[in-house]
Design an enzyme around this catalytic site. Structure first.
Site, PDB file in Angstrom:
ATOM      1  N   TYR A 173     -49.995 -95.091  80.026  1.00 33.25           N
ATOM      2  CA  TYR A 173     -49.377 -93.429  79.664  1.00 33.25           C
ATOM      3  C   TYR A 173     -49.493 -93.800  77.565  1.00 33.25           C
ATOM      4  O   TYR A 173     -49.634 -92.578  77.073  1.00 33.25           O
ATOM      5  CB  TYR A 173     -48.306 -93.938  79.635  1.00 33.25           C
ATOM      6  CG  TYR A 173     -47.316 -92.966  79.005  1.00 33.25           C
ATOM      7  CD1 TYR A 173     -47.539 -90.832  79.464  1.00 33.25           C
ATOM      8  CD2 TYR A 173     -46.218 -92.929  78.461  1.00 33.25           C
ATOM      9  CE1 TYR A 173     -46.783 -90.286  79.641  1.00 33.25           C
ATOM     10  CE2 TYR A 173     -45.827 -91.822  77.596  1.00 33.25           C
ATOM     11  CZ  TYR A 173     -45.763 -90.295  78.235  1.00 33.25           C
ATOM     12  OH  TYR A 173     -44.975 -89.487  77.864  1.00 33.25           O
ATOM     13  N   LYS A 177     -50.665 -90.822  75.222  1.00 32.46           N
ATOM     14  CA  LYS A 177     -50.557 -90.129  74.176  1.00 32.46           C
ATOM     15  C   LYS A 177     -50.847 -90.345  73.004  1.00 32.46           C
ATOM     16  O   LYS A 177     -50.579 -89.647  72.398  1.00 32.46           O
ATOM     17  CB  LYS A 177     -48.697 -90.585  74.097  1.00 32.46           C
ATOM     18  CG  LYS A 177     -48.191 -89.894  76.000  1.00 32.46           C
ATOM     19  CD  LYS A 177     -49.082 -88.481  76.539  1.00 32.46           C
ATOM     20  CE  LYS A 177     -47.983 -87.746  75.594  1.00 32.46           C
ATOM     21  NZ  LYS A 177     -47.590 -86.305  75.900  1.00 32.46           N
TER      22      LYS A 177
END
Length: 295
Positions: A173, A177
């Protein structure tokens, strides 16, 4: 005054709450048409029907599966049709998933689903809507995460976000990002003079539903334990930060957006040298042709 918002990731969690706040708290003379991309149209429609949205606003629901670039293209084409002469004022990119690479990812191709959803599909959507965004001088609000600062060695990203990765969901994640933020910085350059491109961090919001793919115990911990942590942000507060990015009208403030992230406190924080490195940004930038080759 009529305004149009196109949103991804607004069927639940932060995106839903940000759009709800936007519509409920809009001035009486402002009317919104909101076009929402969602996987489950019926569930999303039901959620908004129970959200006490003033009747002067109109919400339209279009099918969108961001793990599929073909679906992303169909959504973009449908958005253009639904605009039908309306000005596109704001594009909200709020969709994200937090999940480790899976066997299904490996069958699908080179990249993890998180990489496709959190970066590639959003990059493709921007290309598909670029001419309209420029024409209407729209604002683009990309929801990012301060977890990007955890990335100190971008050379490791390839293995982390690939479909063969054995990295944890949180590692994947924050890596995706980070990559997404490099793209936002490049879009700020590309659209300078035409569009306002704002990266906003809502803070750490454990109750967004982002953890639903991380397993039962991890999800339980995120939903019921971490919200009590002193560094945690409530869903309402995180959504306020996103709504602030969508409605910010102070031009001197907006000018500060380049190479900055709008924090949950409403302050502009300069991005670090790792994510803004020209070589890193160029490495992860995907052209439209690159993206279409992934389909």
């Amino acid at each position: 005054m009529s305004k149009t918002l196109v949103a991804t990731g607004a069927s639940s969690g932060l995106g839903f709450e940000a759009v709800r706040q936007l519509l409920v708290e809009a001035e009486d003379e402002t009317t919104y048409t909101v076009i929402i991309g969602c996987r489950d149209i019926a569930a999303t429609e039901k959620a908004y029907a129970s959200a006490s949205i003033p009747s002067r606003h109109e919400i339209r629901y279009l099918a969108l599966e961001l793990s599929s670039l073909a679906s992303t293209k169909q959504f973009a084409e449908a958005v253009i049709d639904h605009l039908d002469g309306r000005q596109l004022d704001t594009l909200l990119l709020c969709a994200a998933v937090s999940k480790a690479a899976s066997e299904e990812d490996r069958r699908q191709g080179k990249w993890s689903q998180a990489y496709i959803v959190n970066y590639a599909a959003q990059q493709y959507l921007l290309y598909l809507l670029e001419s309209r965004l420029r024409e209407d001088r729209a604002r683009i609000v990309a929801v990012t995460s301060m977890l990007y600062k955890k990335i100190s060695d971008p050379n490791q990203l390839d293995s982390i976000v690939s479909s063969t990765s054995d990295s944890s969901a949180i590692e994947v994640y924050r890596s995706t990002k980070f990559i997404q933020l490099t793209s936002v910085l490049k879009w700020q350059e590309r659209l300078a003079g035409s569009c306002e491109v704002i990266a906003v961090s809502p803070g750490f919001v454990p109750t967004t539903g982002l953890s639903r793919e991380t397993g039962f115990l991890a999800s339980l911990f995120m939903q019921y334990i971490l919200p009590w942590a002193p560094f945690a942000t409530t869903l309402h507060e995180g959504a306020q930060a996103i709504r602030r990015a969508m409605t910010l009208s102070d031009k001197p403030q907006v000018v500060k957006a380049t190479n900055h992230v709008l924090t949950k406190a409403g302050e502009w924080e300069a991005v670090n040298d790792v994510v803004s490195d020209t070589g890193v940004m160029e490495k992860w930038w995907l052209s439209r042709e690159d993206l279409e080759a992934l389909q």
